[in-house]
Design an enzyme around this catalytic site. Structure first.
Site, PDB file in Angstrom:
ATOM      1  N   CYS A 115      30.280   1.657  40.730  1.00 33.36           N
ATOM      2  CA  CYS A 115      31.073   0.502  41.175  1.00 33.36           C
ATOM      3  C   CYS A 115      32.155   0.119  40.166  1.00 33.36           C
ATOM      4  O   CYS A 115      33.110  -0.578  40.511  1.00 33.36           O
ATOM      5  CB  CYS A 115      30.169  -0.696  41.441  1.00 33.36           C
ATOM      6  SG  CYS A 115      28.965  -0.342  42.714  1.00 33.36           S
ATOM      7  N   HIS A 263      34.556  -6.564  42.362  1.00 27.21           N
ATOM      8  CA  HIS A 263      33.940  -5.491  43.150  1.00 27.21           C
ATOM      9  C   HIS A 263      33.167  -6.113  44.308  1.00 27.21           C
ATOM     10  O   HIS A 263      32.577  -7.184  44.173  1.00 27.21           O
ATOM     11  CB  HIS A 263      33.016  -4.659  42.258  1.00 27.21           C
ATOM     12  CG  HIS A 263      32.112  -3.768  43.035  1.00 27.21           C
ATOM     13  ND1 HIS A 263      32.592  -2.859  43.944  1.00 27.21           N
ATOM     14  CD2 HIS A 263      30.758  -3.667  43.078  1.00 27.21           C
ATOM     15  CE1 HIS A 263      31.578  -2.236  44.503  1.00 27.21           C
ATOM     16  NE2 HIS A 263      30.450  -2.707  43.997  1.00 27.21           N
ATOM     17  N   ASN A 293      29.829  -2.306  50.920  1.00 27.03           N
ATOM     18  CA  ASN A 293      30.077  -1.903  49.537  1.00 27.03           C
ATOM     19  C   ASN A 293      30.628  -0.478  49.529  1.00 27.03           C
ATOM     20  O   ASN A 293      29.897   0.468  49.811  1.00 27.03           O
ATOM     21  CB  ASN A 293      28.758  -1.989  48.753  1.00 27.03           C
ATOM     22  CG  ASN A 293      28.911  -1.602  47.296  1.00 27.03           C
ATOM     23  OD1 ASN A 293      29.937  -1.090  46.871  1.00 27.03           O
ATOM     24  ND2 ASN A 293      27.867  -1.835  46.520  1.00 27.03           N
TER      25      ASN A 293
HETATM   26  O1  UT7 Z   1      27.300  -2.172  43.922  1.00 23.92           O
HETATM   27  C1  UT7 Z   1      26.575  -2.657  42.828  1.00 23.92           C
HETATM   28  C2  UT7 Z   1      25.164  -2.588  42.997  1.00 23.92           C
HETATM   29  N1  UT7 Z   1      24.505  -3.293  44.078  1.00 23.92           N
HETATM   30  C3  UT7 Z   1      24.338  -4.614  44.059  1.00 23.92           C
HETATM   31  O2  UT7 Z   1      24.969  -5.347  43.339  1.00 23.92           O
HETATM   32  C4  UT7 Z   1      23.255  -5.169  44.953  1.00 23.92           C
HETATM   33  C5  UT7 Z   1      22.452  -6.216  44.235  1.00 23.92           C
HETATM   34  N2  UT7 Z   1      21.323  -6.747  44.995  1.00 23.92           N
HETATM   35  C6  UT7 Z   1      21.451  -7.408  46.151  1.00 23.92           C
HETATM   36  O3  UT7 Z   1      22.545  -7.573  46.637  1.00 23.92           O
HETATM   37  C7  UT7 Z   1      20.214  -7.977  46.808  1.00 23.92           C
HETATM   38  O4  UT7 Z   1      19.112  -7.865  45.938  1.00 23.92           O
HETATM   39  C8  UT7 Z   1      19.885  -7.295  48.159  1.00 23.92           C
HETATM   40  C9  UT7 Z   1      20.918  -7.692  49.213  1.00 23.92           C
HETATM   41  C10 UT7 Z   1      19.819  -5.803  48.020  1.00 23.92           C
HETATM   42  C11 UT7 Z   1      18.506  -7.786  48.659  1.00 23.92           C
HETATM   43  O5  UT7 Z   1      18.492  -9.205  48.773  1.00 23.92           O
HETATM   44  P1  UT7 Z   1      17.227 -10.034  48.237  1.00 23.92           P
HETATM   45  O6  UT7 Z   1      17.485 -11.437  48.567  1.00 23.92           O
HETATM   46  O7  UT7 Z   1      17.026  -9.673  46.791  1.00 23.92           O
HETATM   47  O8  UT7 Z   1      16.053  -9.508  49.158  1.00 23.92           O
HETATM   48  P2  UT7 Z   1      14.662  -8.823  48.729  1.00 23.92           P
HETATM   49  O9  UT7 Z   1      14.893  -7.475  48.164  1.00 23.92           O
HETATM   50  O10 UT7 Z   1      13.852  -9.814  47.939  1.00 23.92           O
HETATM   51  O11 UT7 Z   1      13.967  -8.658  50.115  1.00 23.92           O
HETATM   52  C12 UT7 Z   1      13.487  -9.790  50.860  1.00 23.92           C
HETATM   53  C13 UT7 Z   1      12.741  -9.279  52.069  1.00 23.92           C
HETATM   54  C14 UT7 Z   1      11.671  -8.245  51.744  1.00 23.92           C
HETATM   55  O12 UT7 Z   1      10.582  -8.473  52.587  1.00 23.92           O
HETATM   56  P3  UT7 Z   1       9.273  -9.293  52.077  1.00 23.92           P
HETATM   57  O13 UT7 Z   1       8.770  -8.507  50.904  1.00 23.92           O
HETATM   58  O14 UT7 Z   1       9.792 -10.639  51.711  1.00 23.92           O
HETATM   59  O15 UT7 Z   1       8.387  -9.265  53.271  1.00 23.92           O
HETATM   60  C15 UT7 Z   1      12.327  -6.934  52.129  1.00 23.92           C
HETATM   61  O16 UT7 Z   1      11.384  -5.951  52.506  1.00 23.92           O
HETATM   62  O17 UT7 Z   1      13.651  -8.638  52.970  1.00 23.92           O
HETATM   63  C16 UT7 Z   1      13.165  -7.316  53.301  1.00 23.92           C
HETATM   64  N3  UT7 Z   1      14.309  -6.455  53.530  1.00 23.92           N
HETATM   65  C17 UT7 Z   1      14.961  -6.406  54.693  1.00 23.92           C
HETATM   66  N4  UT7 Z   1      14.768  -7.028  55.860  1.00 23.92           N
HETATM   67  C18 UT7 Z   1      15.625  -6.767  56.861  1.00 23.92           C
HETATM   68  C19 UT7 Z   1      14.933  -5.631  52.638  1.00 23.92           C
HETATM   69  N5  UT7 Z   1      15.989  -5.032  53.224  1.00 23.92           N
HETATM   70  C20 UT7 Z   1      16.037  -5.486  54.496  1.00 23.92           C
HETATM   71  C21 UT7 Z   1      16.880  -5.253  55.592  1.00 23.92           C
HETATM   72  N6  UT7 Z   1      16.647  -5.909  56.754  1.00 23.92           N
HETATM   73  N7  UT7 Z   1      17.931  -4.415  55.521  1.00 23.92           N
END
Ligand code: UT7
Length: 337
Positions: A115, A263, A293
């Protein structure tokens, strides 16, 4: 002293528009989850079965940038190509783009800084220009993510985030007495964060790089994996830090910056950055809702859109590019028109 000045920009995306509703048919996800957590509404992916590499999208973006700059391909002294999704394992996409532009013998190099790839490339171009090693440089950021994503529920945390795209910028060394072009830059890396966002295979470190028969879970090692929370928290900490560093280097204040191009990884990351830095919403450019992204392509795509819409580009206007991503890598560049 020669300064690195942007002469033209261009962008390209594949023809297939993929909405969040489309994704919910492939995996267990919803439009609501994706929009709430990331701000993404849609992204562009290559068509099923289409053969399109990062250099092909890069070529389309480059032609547009060259036209705006009034350059012919023969004018280019050096190609710098940022990508984490090169067309093939080797040689680099910069070499492939060189020949697609009808060029031979000019140097071409790939930058593998994810990125932050476009910023590493812009700073490399600036260094070549200041040292007199090159005068006209084509800088490209291009990614084809969609062919390497796990589009099942297992990969949903990563697959919903990424889009394909390319951005290209013509950078020229200009002898000038005024403070213009790249004013200051800061780059960083921290390899201890490498495991938080990576794709493992194919890997030269393995005794057998090429698997003879892939079974079940083995396939997962070819897909990107991410510790989303850790990446998110580190990004929110590093982006303001590197912004302060680059401002200090140029002896400027955040209020001197007319527009910020962060980014595009997650709208929430950029909103947190904006609040932390106390910047009005109108001074931060976001387009992740439409592209997802696109990694190394996100900043040049955003710049091209902003120039096209006359949001920036007036003489004397100062802009800031800032990025954080896999590696970890992060950086910032201050630029004045
Ligand atoms: O380009 C540079 C690098 N990338 C980034 O900068 C990304 C950085 N991270 C993020 O943007 C966020 O951490 C994410 C968008 C990837 C995830 O958001 P979050 O608020 O941290 O969600 P989480 O990983 O805590 O997941 C919450 C819940 C989980 O379920 P449980 O354990 O609460 O039951 C996941 O399994 O959401 C679930 N989940 C989804 N649900 C529906 C994870 N991905 C999905 C999905 N659709 N696509």
């Amino acid at each position: 002293m020669k300064r690195a000045v942007i002469r033209g920009t261009g962008r390209a995306v594949p023809s297939r528009l993929v909405t969040n509703a489309d994704l919910s048919e492939m995996m267990d996800t919803t439009d609501g989850w994706i929009q709430e957590r990331t701000g993404i509404k849609q992204r562009y992916w290559v068509q099923e079965g289409e053969i399109l590499g990062a250099s092909d999208l890069g070529l389309e973006a480059s032609h547009k940038a060259l036209e705006k700059a009034g350059w012919k391909p023969e004018d280019i002294d050096l190609i710098i190509f940022a990508t984490l999704s090169p067309d093939i394992f080797f040689p680099g996409s910069g070499c492939l783009l060189q020949t697609k532009l009808g060029l031979s013998s000019i140097p071409a190099l790939d930058i593998r800084q994810q990125c932050t790839g476009f910023l590493y490339s812009l700073v490399t171009a600036d260094a070549y220009i200041r040292s007199g090693l090159a005068g006209k440089i084509l800088v490209v950021g291009a990614e084809i993510h969609s062919t390497g994503l796990d589009k099942t529920t297992r990969g949903r945390d990563v697959a919903v985030l990424f889009g394909d795209g390319a951005g290209a910028v013509c950078v020229e060394g200009v002898e000038t007495g005024t403070d213009m072009g790249v004013l200051a830059s800061v780059l960083h890396a921290d390899g201890s964060g490498a495991g938080a966002l990576m794709t493992e295979l194919p890997a030269s470190r393995l005794p057998n790089r090429i698997p003879l028969d892939l079974k079940g879970e083995e396939v997962a090692r070819y897909y990107p994996v991410m510790n989303g929370k850790s990446v998110f928290k580190t990004a929110v900490r590093k982006l303001p830090q590197v912004t302060r560093e680059v401002l200090e280097k140029a002896a400027l204040d955040i209020q001197d910056v007319d527009m910020i191009f962060p980014h595009q990884a997650n709208l929430r990351i950029n909103q947190a950055y904006q609040q932390y830095m106390k910047i009005d919403e109108g001074r931060i450019f976001n387009n992740i809702d439409r592209y997802g992204n696109t990694t190394a392509a996100s900043i040049p795509i955003a710049l091209d859109e902003a120039l096209e819409q006359n949001i920036v580009g007036r003489n004397g206007e100062t802009i800031l590019f800032v990025a954080f991503g896999a590696g970890y890598t992060w950086g910032a560049v201050l630029y004045r028109f």
